[in-house]
Design a protein around this motif. Structure first.
Motif, PDB file in Angstrom:
ATOM      1  N   VAL A 192       0.795  -1.156  -0.117  1.00  0.00           N
ATOM      2  CA  VAL A 192       0.024   0.005   0.040  1.00  0.00           C
ATOM      3  C   VAL A 192       0.970   1.364   0.041  1.00  0.00           C
ATOM      4  O   VAL A 192       0.520   2.194  -0.698  1.00  0.00           O
ATOM      5  CB  VAL A 192      -1.200  -0.045   1.150  1.00  0.00           C
ATOM      6  N   SER A 231      -4.510   6.435   2.650  1.00  0.00           N
ATOM      7  CA  SER A 231      -5.617   5.602   3.040  1.00  0.00           C
ATOM      8  C   SER A 231      -6.785   6.255   3.655  1.00  0.00           C
ATOM      9  O   SER A 231      -7.888   5.666   3.361  1.00  0.00           O
ATOM     10  CB  SER A 231      -4.650   4.631   4.218  1.00  0.00           C
ATOM     11  N   THR A 274      -6.391  -2.043   1.829  1.00  0.00           N
ATOM     12  CA  THR A 274      -6.166  -3.316   2.393  1.00  0.00           C
ATOM     13  C   THR A 274      -7.338  -4.180   1.993  1.00  0.00           C
ATOM     14  O   THR A 274      -7.417  -5.343   1.350  1.00  0.00           O
ATOM     15  CB  THR A 274      -5.663  -3.525   3.537  1.00  0.00           C
ATOM     16  N   ARG A 278      -8.208  -4.745  -1.707  1.00  0.00           N
ATOM     17  CA  ARG A 278      -7.489  -5.577  -2.219  1.00  0.00           C
ATOM     18  C   ARG A 278      -7.850  -6.911  -1.811  1.00  0.00           C
ATOM     19  O   ARG A 278      -8.059  -7.967  -2.757  1.00  0.00           O
ATOM     20  CB  ARG A 278      -5.919  -5.345  -2.078  1.00  0.00           C
ATOM     21  N   ASP A 279      -8.407  -7.387  -0.766  1.00  0.00           N
ATOM     22  CA  ASP A 279      -8.790  -8.567  -0.018  1.00  0.00           C
ATOM     23  C   ASP A 279     -10.198  -8.860  -0.431  1.00  0.00           C
ATOM     24  O   ASP A 279     -10.963  -9.870   0.052  1.00  0.00           O
ATOM     25  CB  ASP A 279      -8.691  -8.500   1.359  1.00  0.00           C
TER      26      ASP A 279
END
Length: 300
Positions: free
Chosen positions: A263, A279, A291, A294-295
């Motif tokens: 990141v 973020s 995050t 992405r997950d």
């Protein structure tokens, strides 16, 4: 305006022009770069943007050490070289060979907005000569000066990162592109052209994630900052700055989906120096952290 007063007038403006940008490559770095096989062919030594440059001008009886490119995106002025005085208005491009006596200045009533370069190198004189042959002289006219102004802006942004070889190579590449555009499109016949909004959007897409101020963007396309902002809101529903953030967020999504970059690296690649701020901005726009994005399960 009397050319003999130009230099004195310019020196009489200690603060320069509101919103101006000007980068000068240290001469030691210029000497090194001219010995490099890439930057030795074409090297930008100075670059800048002078908006609404009242009382601006130069008189160089011996010419300049480098070739000079001037691009007018608003207002008007004049140039004198080779015993001829040329008017310069929006879309006007002036290419002055090194060591050739010249003078130029902004009009008193409607001073020009200029994007400019000084450049040198083994191939520079051939580029200037080719442009003169295409235009029939040192001054030509572009139906749309915004693409060349955008490329000069990219040169300024490159030089602003410091006189590294990578920065100088990026500046040289954008300068090549700008000069080639002048050669290819000078004196183009009238016809449909992109709107100021379309030209502004094209610049932002070409330069993302590099940020461009609303004032600089407006001067490229010949509008006031307030008028340009109004067009963005009317047609795109966001301000120019918000549109730039959208472009950076779109690039962030591409990197999160298509790469394994951490990141912190994604933040850097999308123009954010602070990963925490990146973020927060990402969460504000997507209601999840980078995050978590992405997950997320595939297909959502």
């Amino acid at each position: 305006m009397d050319e003999s007063l130009i230099a004195a007038d310019e020196e009489g403006i200690p603060e320069g022009f509101a919103g101006q940008r000007m980068l000068v490559v240290p001469r030691a770095a210029v000497d090194r770069a001219l010995r490099h096989p890439l930057t030795g062919k074409l090297l930008v030594t100075d670059a800048g943007h002078f908006p609404h440059a009242a009382r601006h001008g130069r008189s160089r009886p011996q010419g300049a050490a480098e070739h000079v490119l001037l691009v007018c995106t608003g207002g008007s002025g004049w140039c004198r070289t080779g015993g001829t005085r040329f008017p310069v208005s929006r879309g006007g491009v002036v290419l002055l060979p090194a060591d050739r006596p010249h003078a130029y200045g902004a009009a008193e009533q409607d001073p020009w907005t200029l994007w400019w370069l000084h450049f040198t190198g083994a191939d520079a004189a051939d580029l200037v000569r080719t442009a003169h042959e295409a235009a029939g002289g040192p001054v030509t006219h572009l139906r749309d000066p915004a693409p060349v102004a955008s490329l000069v802006s990219q040169v300024i942004d490159a030089l602003d990162t410091g006189p590294t070889l990578a920065a100088l190579v990026r500046g040289s590449g954008a300068a090549w592109h700008a000069l080639a555009h002048v050669v290819a499109t000078g004196r183009r016949a009238p016809g449909p052209q992109p709107s100021p909004l379309e030209r502004a959007v094209a610049h932002l897409r070409a330069t993302a994630p590099q940020r461009t101020s609303v004032a600089a963007l407006a001067s490229m396309v010949g509008l006031s900052p307030s008028h340009l902002s109004a067009r963005f809101r009317e047609h795109l529903g966001v301000s120019p700055l918000q549109y730039q953030v959208q472009l950076r967020m779109a690039r962030a999504r591409e990197l999160l989906d298509g790469t394994d970059l951490p990141v912190t690296a994604v933040a850097r690649e999308t123009g954010f120096d602070d990963p925490m701020y990146f973020s927060r901005q990402f969460h504000h726009h997507h209601a999840m952290t980078p995050t978590a994005y992405r997950d997320r399960p595939q297909g959502t």
